[in-house]
Design a protein around this motif. Sequence first.
Motif, PDB file in Angstrom:
ATOM      1  N   GLU B 296       0.647  -1.169   0.076  1.00 28.26           N
ATOM      2  CA  GLU B 296       0.026  -0.076   0.215  1.00 28.26           C
ATOM      3  C   GLU B 296       0.809   1.227  -0.193  1.00 28.26           C
ATOM      4  OE1 GLU B 296      -3.555   0.856   1.354  1.00 28.26           O
ATOM      5  OE2 GLU B 296      -4.268  -0.963   0.539  1.00 28.26           O
ATOM      6  N   ALA B 297       0.360   2.174  -0.464  1.00 26.74           N
ATOM      7  CA  ALA B 297       0.896   3.639  -0.553  1.00 26.74           C
ATOM      8  C   ALA B 297       1.370   4.130   0.802  1.00 26.74           C
ATOM      9  CB  ALA B 297       0.203   4.551  -1.225  1.00 26.74           C
ATOM     10  N   ALA B 298       0.389   3.882   1.836  1.00 26.80           N
ATOM     11  CA  ALA B 298       0.624   4.128   3.306  1.00 26.80           C
ATOM     12  C   ALA B 298       2.028   3.552   3.837  1.00 26.80           C
ATOM     13  CB  ALA B 298      -0.582   3.777   4.067  1.00 26.80           C
ATOM     14  N   TYR B 299       2.249   2.276   3.469  1.00 31.99           N
ATOM     15  CA  TYR B 299       3.609   1.547   3.953  1.00 31.99           C
ATOM     16  C   TYR B 299       4.598   2.447   3.103  1.00 31.99           C
ATOM     17  CZ  TYR B 299       0.989  -2.168   6.077  1.00 31.99           C
ATOM     18  OH  TYR B 299       0.278  -2.740   6.874  1.00 31.99           O
ATOM     19  N   TRP B 300       4.500   2.628   1.906  1.00 33.44           N
ATOM     20  CA  TRP B 300       5.573   3.387   1.355  1.00 33.44           C
ATOM     21  C   TRP B 300       5.980   4.713   2.104  1.00 33.44           C
ATOM     22  CZ3 TRP B 300       9.222   1.585  -1.312  1.00 33.44           C
ATOM     23  CH2 TRP B 300       9.089   0.487  -2.213  1.00 33.44           C
ATOM     24  N   ILE B 301       4.853   5.432   2.373  1.00 29.07           N
ATOM     25  CA  ILE B 301       4.891   6.727   2.948  1.00 29.07           C
ATOM     26  C   ILE B 301       5.796   6.489   4.274  1.00 29.07           C
ATOM     27  CG2 ILE B 301       3.662   8.738   3.957  1.00 29.07           C
ATOM     28  CD1 ILE B 301       1.706   8.336   1.644  1.00 29.07           C
ATOM     29  N   ILE B 302       5.143   5.579   5.143  1.00 30.72           N
ATOM     30  CA  ILE B 302       5.849   5.408   6.485  1.00 30.72           C
ATOM     31  C   ILE B 302       7.247   5.095   6.240  1.00 30.72           C
ATOM     32  CG2 ILE B 302       5.931   3.962   8.309  1.00 30.72           C
ATOM     33  CD1 ILE B 302       2.811   3.948   8.220  1.00 30.72           C
ATOM     34  N   LEU B 303       7.553   4.085   5.249  1.00 31.98           N
ATOM     35  CA  LEU B 303       8.944   3.914   5.137  1.00 31.98           C
ATOM     36  C   LEU B 303       9.894   4.943   4.683  1.00 31.98           C
ATOM     37  CD1 LEU B 303      10.692   1.345   4.901  1.00 31.98           C
ATOM     38  CD2 LEU B 303      10.507   1.609   2.464  1.00 31.98           C
ATOM     39  N   LEU B 304       9.301   5.755   3.667  1.00 33.11           N
ATOM     40  CA  LEU B 304      10.201   6.850   3.237  1.00 33.11           C
ATOM     41  C   LEU B 304      10.229   8.035   3.994  1.00 33.11           C
ATOM     42  CD1 LEU B 304       8.662   6.999  -0.268  1.00 33.11           C
ATOM     43  CD2 LEU B 304      10.698   6.210   0.260  1.00 33.11           C
ATOM     44  N   SER B 305       9.207   8.241   4.940  1.00 31.64           N
ATOM     45  CA  SER B 305       9.184   8.999   6.225  1.00 31.64           C
ATOM     46  C   SER B 305      10.235   8.818   7.088  1.00 31.64           C
ATOM     47  CB  SER B 305       7.958   9.587   6.639  1.00 31.64           C
ATOM     48  OG  SER B 305       7.408   8.542   7.509  1.00 31.64           O
ATOM     49  N   VAL B 306      10.343   7.529   7.520  1.00 31.99           N
ATOM     50  CA  VAL B 306      11.268   7.167   8.342  1.00 31.99           C
ATOM     51  C   VAL B 306      12.696   7.497   7.873  1.00 31.99           C
ATOM     52  CG1 VAL B 306      12.386   5.221   9.671  1.00 31.99           C
ATOM     53  CG2 VAL B 306       9.964   5.429   9.458  1.00 31.99           C
ATOM     54  N   ILE B 307      12.869   6.989   6.543  1.00 31.55           N
ATOM     55  CA  ILE B 307      14.557   7.393   6.021  1.00 31.55           C
ATOM     56  C   ILE B 307      14.539   8.865   6.171  1.00 31.55           C
ATOM     57  CG2 ILE B 307      15.722   7.251   3.923  1.00 31.55           C
ATOM     58  CD1 ILE B 307      13.947   5.158   2.920  1.00 31.55           C
ATOM     59  N   ALA B 308      13.467   9.925   5.725  1.00 32.92           N
ATOM     60  CA  ALA B 308      13.889  11.194   5.791  1.00 32.92           C
ATOM     61  C   ALA B 308      13.916  11.558   7.349  1.00 32.92           C
ATOM     62  CB  ALA B 308      12.429  11.886   5.344  1.00 32.92           C
ATOM     63  N   PHE B 309      13.150  11.141   8.055  1.00 39.04           N
ATOM     64  CA  PHE B 309      13.531  11.472   9.590  1.00 39.04           C
ATOM     65  C   PHE B 309      14.907  11.299  10.066  1.00 39.04           C
ATOM     66  CE2 PHE B 309      13.242  10.211  14.353  1.00 39.04           C
ATOM     67  CZ  PHE B 309      12.846  11.708  14.680  1.00 39.04           C
ATOM     68  N   VAL B 310      15.333  10.184   9.741  1.00 38.75           N
ATOM     69  CA  VAL B 310      16.681   9.730  10.129  1.00 38.75           C
ATOM     70  C   VAL B 310      17.729  10.749   9.345  1.00 38.75           C
ATOM     71  CG1 VAL B 310      18.484   8.048   9.846  1.00 38.75           C
ATOM     72  CG2 VAL B 310      16.114   7.214  10.744  1.00 38.75           C
ATOM     73  N   VAL B 311      17.403  10.887   8.048  1.00 40.65           N
ATOM     74  CA  VAL B 311      18.339  11.842   7.448  1.00 40.65           C
ATOM     75  C   VAL B 311      18.402  13.185   8.156  1.00 40.65           C
ATOM     76  CG1 VAL B 311      18.372  13.147   5.344  1.00 40.65           C
ATOM     77  CG2 VAL B 311      18.230  10.776   5.164  1.00 40.65           C
ATOM     78  N   ALA B 312      17.068  13.580   8.584  1.00 42.53           N
ATOM     79  CA  ALA B 312      16.969  15.053   9.153  1.00 42.53           C
ATOM     80  C   ALA B 312      17.705  14.936  10.582  1.00 42.53           C
ATOM     81  CB  ALA B 312      15.497  15.324   9.240  1.00 42.53           C
TER      82      ALA B 312
END
Lengths: 438, 360, 350
Positions: B296-312
């Motif tokens: 689901e797109a929701a899983y992608w969003i969560i996954l990508l946001s976790v990456i973004a969060f770690v990057v930030a």
Amino acid sequence: MRNSVKEIKTKFSTQGDFFIEEESYDKMSCYLIGFKTLIDLPKTKLYIQQMGESCTSKSALLGKLSEETNVNTEQLIKGILEGKLVIVTKDGKENAIVDPIVQNLNSSIGEPKNESPVHSSTDAFVEDINTNVGMLRKRLNTDRLCHCTYQVGELDKRRLSMLYINGKAPNDLVNKIHHQLNQIDSDIETIDDLNKRFEKRRLSPVSHFSATELPIQAIHSLKKNRIVLFMDNYPFALVFPNLILDMFSTENDRNFPFILTFMLRFFRVIGAVATVIFPALYVALVSVNPGIFRTDLALFVAKSREGIPLSAFLETIAMVVLVDLILEAIVRLPKSVGPAITMVGGIILGQAVVEANLVSNLLVIVITAVVIASSAVIGMQNSLYIRLLKYPILVLASLFGILGVFIGFIFTIIYLASLTSDDIPYLTLRFEHKGDTK
Amino acid sequence: MTHRIQVGMLFIIMHLSFSYLIYPDLIYRLTKTSHWEVILCQGLMQLILLWIYYKGLNYFPDKNVIEIYLKIGKWAAIIFLTPYVINLIAIVGFNLRLHAEVINDVFLPRTPYWSILILLFFISVYTAIKGLDTILRSSVIIFFIVIPLIFFNIFSSFTNFDLHSVSPVWDSPLKFLFNIKYFYLMGFSSFLILGFISSGANSNFCQIFAVFVSVVLFSLSAVYIPLFIFGQETVTTLAYPFLEAINSVDISWFIFNRQTMVFGISLVGLVILANAVLLWMSGHIMQKTYKWKTMEAAYWIILLSVIAFVVALVVPHQSLVEKFFLWSTGAQTYFMIIIPSFIFLYGSLSKGGLVGYDKK
Amino acid sequence: MIKSKVSRLSIVFLSILFLSGCWDIKDINNRSLPLVLGISKENGQEYKLTLQIPIPKSDNQISRTVTEKGKTVTNALGHIQTNSENAIDYSQVQLIVIQKNLAKNQQEFRDLIKFLMGSEDIPSRALVAITDDNVENVLSNINNKLGVNASAIYDYFNKGTAWAPELFSTPIWEVYRSQFLSTKDIAVPAVRAGKDTVLVFEGSTILRQGQFIETIGPKDSQMINVFNNKDVKGYTENLGFASIMVTNSSIQSKIKMNNNKPYVTSDLRLKIHILERKQGITNKKIYEKIERLTERRFYNLLKKTQHSQSDIFGFGQQFQHVISYHDLKDWRYKYYPDLKVDFKVHANLE
């Protein structure tokens, strides 16, 4: 066929109000079967007698009394349960289900109990579904008003009615609801049972329906392309879909000049926003971001809180919960005791709490304002859910201050924006999907 | 009709979210005298790209960018869009980190920035998961909350204006065009979103133009307010000129003391929505491009946001964040040139697009 | 299924959220809200910080002062934080009183202003004042006066121009800005502790890029207000044989370059109201007198400032269009001393 009487007798042997009376008229002798609680027996007997005088034969009489003659036992039982009078001739060869003169079980049309419209006709819906639909028909003289009826439920067949104006309500929506209502396989006792039949909304404080007691409001909704549902024995019209504007505007406002209507609605919006934000704002300003105050105000607030042992969050949450308790208690109590609680709760408690220096008097002002503001919106359920929404914002505010208040507010907005009922968003301002006339 | 208005509001919100923190700073560093030249030049070039994009999308009615790429072939979508998703994630991460620090300064100077970062991420991800319709609907309300606040800020800052601080002279040699910072500056836009909303391209170009003009006006105000208050020399020494400019305003009749709070509130509204859109875009791209086990797109969003969060979170200090943020906007510029021109070329080569589309 | 997972994730996130964010919570009654910050230097070595903190609870004393020393300002602030009973919240600081001896060192003063501007706690709108007096005396003076409240010092500067036309205020951000401007210098009000009132206005101190140039009197400060187009309504002047009140003023300047030398023509129109006059004094005489007086005052001030190369009137700002950006950087030293101003006053009855 005599055994049908026996069968019925055994079926209802446990019912105290069940009766089988033998009656003989000049042309026939028969059994009258039914429930005493639902049928006004003496009057009904008189009625049958009068009918019998003008009839020549048995079957003519039965035919005159009813259109359902000579049906099977199952249907007879069903008829009895529905409150009809069943007549079976003594030889058991002929029978009829007669509409009797009924015991009046419904309250007569009265004034609305939950809403108090100003400048408006003051009749309200009643328990009987037919009366309700009739009230609408009386006010809306058009052949385009469509009425579909359903009987749903497992144990108890509950009657539901769906009304819409053909050509106004969107066709696909009507079909969808028709489908959804037909699919219901369990008992519908409350609005929430009905709610669950529509799009899933777990843990949501917002219902798919807005309930109204006023025929005017229901008609207005019909004209505004919406669908109205009635449940038997429930004196409210359920307007589908529920939109956020129902909280702020009613048709009654329009009995005033436009500018006054606008003012009323504007105040309701202020009321809703204030209910959600004020307690949180108090906590945020007092305990996290006092820097935002002007100096005089900051010193004033500091002085008003001097010596109060509770933290701002604790005192606010305590007061908010207390006030919500008082509101609930007033509803529960009999009308004669209610005012006493208002006195004790509102005045004495408020006074005592401030004098004991437990709560700052500024907070008492804020809380009072919130209680008043939360009652400004239309509809009890709206007022309730607005009152619920203030808690998460309050918690966020106690952690993040002004930032928390605003993020909580935005979160609420996004949440409300995400709600849909049958693909109609809750935040739609105008419901304009026009259906075509079939 | 209502949908178009929603898209227009979202467009303005997304652009505004870029234009208050780094944007003025970048412009002050690009030129010393006539700042409006830079802004107009940037606006014009973005408008040209937008026009190409619009024309290109018009070859494929009712199709969004992902579908167009998928039509060419899965390889094209992967090659072109995956780097774009990475870029989006970087922008989300650094943008949120930047804003978190500023919001931190404004509201809660003693709270560590990561807690605010979590808060912002949480709301953005929640909004992104709820989908585009929710974003569009909430954008209308947030627009009506935020824009009056911004206007309030703009008008209240008039009290501190010193009209002599700015010289409006025409500075003819457009030296800034060849500055790498100008390239970064070009990335301060997010019109690519229009191609991901299927009805975004359906709107009239005149309407897009009107919205774009208002965006440019807002950008002008963001640059010129600090300039009018402080003057060019002072402005370059400040970390966040717009913030300081708003901070200097003192309105005695207002019950609240700090105008920056008003600014901070509007910033929060803007940043949440803008990043929610970026996250939604990236989740949407990933879901459509890689159809992994009906993820689901929701899983992608969560996954990508976790990456973004770690990057930030891992970037150690602020100047580095700013630098990375500029790099990611520079990369965005690259995509802003590549994607529109590619779609335009592809559209015109496949004989007006419609023919090619029908054959398929 | 999916929904429940999402909600589970969100619950985890929410709990993290609630665990974070507890650093700024402090109820307002547990915070000390200093209103005035005094900065001075002891023996040319240590910074001394004085805070005036209002006391909300007591009725006898309205405020108290807290003093602490440190090698740097931050150092001293840290000492105060450590030693104070409550958390100190600087967000309500309204005025910063700087002792003159500190202000004499240009670099130190610049650093100080930079610190104040950059500080997240102290608002950059806080006003700046200079004093010759002992800073502690100025701040504690408030306690000896009857009938004033804790915010008296701040109120002093916020009377509004219509009520006290001579008084003016300068916020931190203007002082900060003036350090970078090449075409305008600013004046900072100078005060001292008063006998009957809390403060006494002494005039203003001219700052040139963070350096103190000189102190000028209240009447001269008024000239600066006139040129900055500030409202001077209510300003009174005693002419010996009459006294007048200015009800309106407007200034118009024209600029040009003559042989690479700046030239300004300024016309000041004063609308006056005659409060009292001796017998036989005509309006014309009063006009002449006020015009001559104002012009003389201006030329004196101009000469003084040209000598010290500080463009207090901000004439350089008006040359933005004429002189190029880079040349303008040397305005103070290259152009300003050669500036010719043709200043004319036209007084008129209302």
